[in-house]
Write a protein that holds these residues in place. Structure first.
Motif, PDB file in Angstrom:
ATOM      1  N   VAL A 178       1.062  -1.049  -0.051  1.00 32.43           N
ATOM      2  CA  VAL A 178       0.136   0.398   0.100  1.00 32.43           C
ATOM      3  C   VAL A 178       0.945   1.499  -0.342  1.00 32.43           C
ATOM      4  O   VAL A 178       1.492   0.824   0.809  1.00 32.43           O
ATOM      5  N   ASN A 179       1.149   2.308  -1.195  1.00 30.58           N
ATOM      6  CA  ASN A 179       1.317   3.566  -1.163  1.00 30.58           C
ATOM      7  C   ASN A 179       1.157   4.052   0.385  1.00 30.58           C
ATOM      8  O   ASN A 179      -0.133   4.176   0.903  1.00 30.58           O
ATOM      9  N   ASN A 180       1.958   4.848   0.766  1.00 27.81           N
ATOM     10  CA  ASN A 180       1.583   5.740   1.961  1.00 27.81           C
ATOM     11  C   ASN A 180       0.818   6.669   2.240  1.00 27.81           C
ATOM     12  O   ASN A 180       0.267   6.984   2.567  1.00 27.81           O
ATOM     13  N   GLY A 181       0.945   7.280   0.441  1.00 25.71           N
ATOM     14  CA  GLY A 181      -0.341   8.260   0.761  1.00 25.71           C
ATOM     15  C   GLY A 181      -1.919   7.657   0.749  1.00 25.71           C
ATOM     16  O   GLY A 181      -2.874   8.716   1.197  1.00 25.71           O
ATOM     17  N   ARG A 182      -1.767   6.452   0.531  1.00 27.60           N
ATOM     18  CA  ARG A 182      -2.989   6.596   1.320  1.00 27.60           C
ATOM     19  C   ARG A 182      -4.119   5.169   2.242  1.00 27.60           C
ATOM     20  O   ARG A 182      -4.771   5.855   2.416  1.00 27.60           O
ATOM     21  N   TYR A 183      -2.485   5.953   3.104  1.00 27.80           N
ATOM     22  CA  TYR A 183      -3.156   5.903   4.440  1.00 27.80           C
ATOM     23  C   TYR A 183      -3.872   6.802   4.856  1.00 27.80           C
ATOM     24  O   TYR A 183      -4.790   6.871   5.296  1.00 27.80           O
ATOM     25  N   MET A 184      -3.810   8.204   4.588  1.00 30.40           N
ATOM     26  CA  MET A 184      -4.448   9.466   4.674  1.00 30.40           C
ATOM     27  C   MET A 184      -5.627   8.870   4.848  1.00 30.40           C
ATOM     28  O   MET A 184      -6.777   9.377   5.070  1.00 30.40           O
ATOM     29  N   GLU A 185      -6.312   8.397   3.140  1.00 27.94           N
ATOM     30  CA  GLU A 185      -7.479   7.922   2.922  1.00 27.94           C
ATOM     31  C   GLU A 185      -8.320   7.122   3.631  1.00 27.94           C
ATOM     32  O   GLU A 185      -9.543   7.645   3.714  1.00 27.94           O
ATOM     33  N   PHE A 186      -7.406   6.063   4.088  1.00 28.33           N
ATOM     34  CA  PHE A 186      -8.051   5.198   5.169  1.00 28.33           C
ATOM     35  C   PHE A 186      -8.327   5.185   6.589  1.00 28.33           C
ATOM     36  O   PHE A 186      -9.056   5.335   7.287  1.00 28.33           O
ATOM     37  N   SER A 221     -18.056  23.196  11.640  1.00 30.20           N
ATOM     38  CA  SER A 221     -17.523  21.898  10.958  1.00 30.20           C
ATOM     39  C   SER A 221     -15.903  21.606  10.891  1.00 30.20           C
ATOM     40  O   SER A 221     -15.630  22.520  12.023  1.00 30.20           O
ATOM     41  N   MET A 222     -15.512  20.311  10.878  1.00 28.70           N
ATOM     42  CA  MET A 222     -14.595  20.366  11.299  1.00 28.70           C
ATOM     43  C   MET A 222     -13.247  20.481  10.554  1.00 28.70           C
ATOM     44  O   MET A 222     -13.626  19.528   9.594  1.00 28.70           O
ATOM     45  N   VAL A 223     -12.148  20.655  11.173  1.00 26.41           N
ATOM     46  CA  VAL A 223     -11.040  20.502  10.341  1.00 26.41           C
ATOM     47  C   VAL A 223      -9.326  20.216  10.569  1.00 26.41           C
ATOM     48  O   VAL A 223      -9.253  20.517  12.160  1.00 26.41           O
ATOM     49  N   VAL A 224      -8.993  19.230   9.402  1.00 27.94           N
ATOM     50  CA  VAL A 224      -7.854  18.642  10.413  1.00 27.94           C
ATOM     51  C   VAL A 224      -6.760  19.698  10.088  1.00 27.94           C
ATOM     52  O   VAL A 224      -6.777  20.941   9.373  1.00 27.94           O
ATOM     53  N   VAL A 225      -6.444  19.285  11.267  1.00 27.42           N
ATOM     54  CA  VAL A 225      -4.635  20.808  11.334  1.00 27.42           C
ATOM     55  C   VAL A 225      -3.781  19.803  11.460  1.00 27.42           C
ATOM     56  O   VAL A 225      -2.801  21.451  11.188  1.00 27.42           O
ATOM     57  N   ASN A 226      -3.161  18.810  11.473  1.00 25.78           N
ATOM     58  CA  ASN A 226      -2.076  17.843  12.108  1.00 25.78           C
ATOM     59  C   ASN A 226      -1.835  16.122  11.801  1.00 25.78           C
ATOM     60  O   ASN A 226      -2.963  15.609  12.288  1.00 25.78           O
ATOM     61  N   THR A 227      -1.430  15.824  11.129  1.00 23.58           N
ATOM     62  CA  THR A 227      -1.348  14.364  10.938  1.00 23.58           C
ATOM     63  C   THR A 227       0.121  13.804  11.250  1.00 23.58           C
ATOM     64  O   THR A 227       0.847  14.234  10.302  1.00 23.58           O
ATOM     65  N   ASN A 228       0.114  13.210  11.762  1.00 23.33           N
ATOM     66  CA  ASN A 228       1.002  12.520  12.440  1.00 23.33           C
ATOM     67  C   ASN A 228       1.013  11.189  12.077  1.00 23.33           C
ATOM     68  O   ASN A 228       0.144  10.029  13.598  1.00 23.33           O
ATOM     69  N   ILE A 229       2.281  10.467  11.200  1.00 21.23           N
ATOM     70  CA  ILE A 229       1.856   8.863  10.985  1.00 21.23           C
ATOM     71  C   ILE A 229       3.373   8.264  11.115  1.00 21.23           C
ATOM     72  O   ILE A 229       4.232   8.756  10.574  1.00 21.23           O
ATOM     73  N   ASN A 230       3.026   7.055  11.332  1.00 23.57           N
ATOM     74  CA  ASN A 230       4.533   6.060  12.166  1.00 23.57           C
ATOM     75  C   ASN A 230       3.680   5.094  11.059  1.00 23.57           C
ATOM     76  O   ASN A 230       2.897   3.739  11.489  1.00 23.57           O
ATOM     77  N   VAL A 244      -0.022   0.297  11.007  1.00 20.17           N
ATOM     78  CA  VAL A 244      -0.166   2.385  10.963  1.00 20.17           C
ATOM     79  C   VAL A 244      -0.556   2.563  12.097  1.00 20.17           C
ATOM     80  O   VAL A 244      -1.804   2.262  12.575  1.00 20.17           O
ATOM     81  N   ASP A 245      -0.053   3.466  13.051  1.00 20.56           N
ATOM     82  CA  ASP A 245      -0.647   3.666  14.020  1.00 20.56           C
ATOM     83  C   ASP A 245      -0.602   5.782  13.630  1.00 20.56           C
ATOM     84  O   ASP A 245       0.285   6.350  13.056  1.00 20.56           O
ATOM     85  N   ALA A 246      -1.444   6.640  14.295  1.00 25.29           N
ATOM     86  CA  ALA A 246      -1.559   8.119  14.051  1.00 25.29           C
ATOM     87  C   ALA A 246      -2.392   8.764  14.976  1.00 25.29           C
ATOM     88  O   ALA A 246      -2.948   8.287  15.569  1.00 25.29           O
ATOM     89  N   THR A 247      -1.978  10.233  14.917  1.00 21.83           N
ATOM     90  CA  THR A 247      -3.062  11.002  15.418  1.00 21.83           C
ATOM     91  C   THR A 247      -3.214  12.344  14.258  1.00 21.83           C
ATOM     92  O   THR A 247      -1.790  12.589  13.767  1.00 21.83           O
ATOM     93  N   VAL A 248      -4.290  12.450  14.737  1.00 20.42           N
ATOM     94  CA  VAL A 248      -4.973  13.424  13.807  1.00 20.42           C
ATOM     95  C   VAL A 248      -5.765  14.593  15.128  1.00 20.42           C
ATOM     96  O   VAL A 248      -6.443  14.352  15.899  1.00 20.42           O
ATOM     97  N   THR A 249      -4.902  15.517  15.001  1.00 17.59           N
ATOM     98  CA  THR A 249      -5.260  16.582  15.369  1.00 17.59           C
ATOM     99  C   THR A 249      -6.031  18.131  15.078  1.00 17.59           C
ATOM    100  O   THR A 249      -6.613  18.069  13.386  1.00 17.59           O
TER     101      THR A 249
END
Length: 134
Positions: free
Chosen positions: A18-26, A50-59, A102-107
């Motif tokens: 899986v391409n790393n960019g696809r994880y953002m979609e998942f 509305s809700m807006v994503v301001v930061n994403t950290n992915i491992n 993958v693990d991530a935090t999304v602010t």
């Protein structure tokens, strides 16, 4: 809450994972499922916000490959003054045991789309977030 996603051919890159960019979609797909099923999206929309994503950290821990079935979990782990944070974990079953891919935090913040500013997470908005964090 968890969303299942089956890895398809169009998720795969030339390295056959899986391409790393696809994880953002998942991750986003799982957040939308969470926001819809918990009522969060509708309650915030009813307030004209509305809700807006301001930061994403992915491992990236392990590669996912064609036909893997991924479980993407979502939970609210922090509610601050003007932002809050989701924790998301993507796992797959390997020999009957969940394996972290993958693990991530999304602010994110809750935004007034007219003023184009984040609103304080207090009162009714905080109550909504605390409810879905349960």
């Amino acid at each position: 809450m968890s969303t299942k996603i089956k890895v398809r051919g169009f998720h795969i890159d030339v390295y056959q994972h899986v391409n790393n960019g696809r994880y953002m979609e998942f991750l986003e797909e799982a957040r939308w499922e969470f926001m819809g099923s918990s009522g969060f999206a509708q309650k915030i929309a009813d307030l004209g916000l509305s809700m807006v994503v301001v930061n994403t950290n992915i491992n990236y821990r392990r590669p996912a490959v064609l036909h893997d079935v991924l479980n993407v979990s979502v939970k609210v782990i922090r509610i601050g003054g003007k932002s809050a944070m989701f924790e998301q974990v993507v796992t797959r079953e390997t020999d009957g045991e969940p394996e972290v891919v993958v693990d991530a935090t999304v602010t994110f913040c809750v935004m007034d789309p007219v003023a184009e500013k984040a609103v304080p997470l207090e009162g009714e908005i905080r109550a909504i977030l605390e409810e879905v964090a349960q």
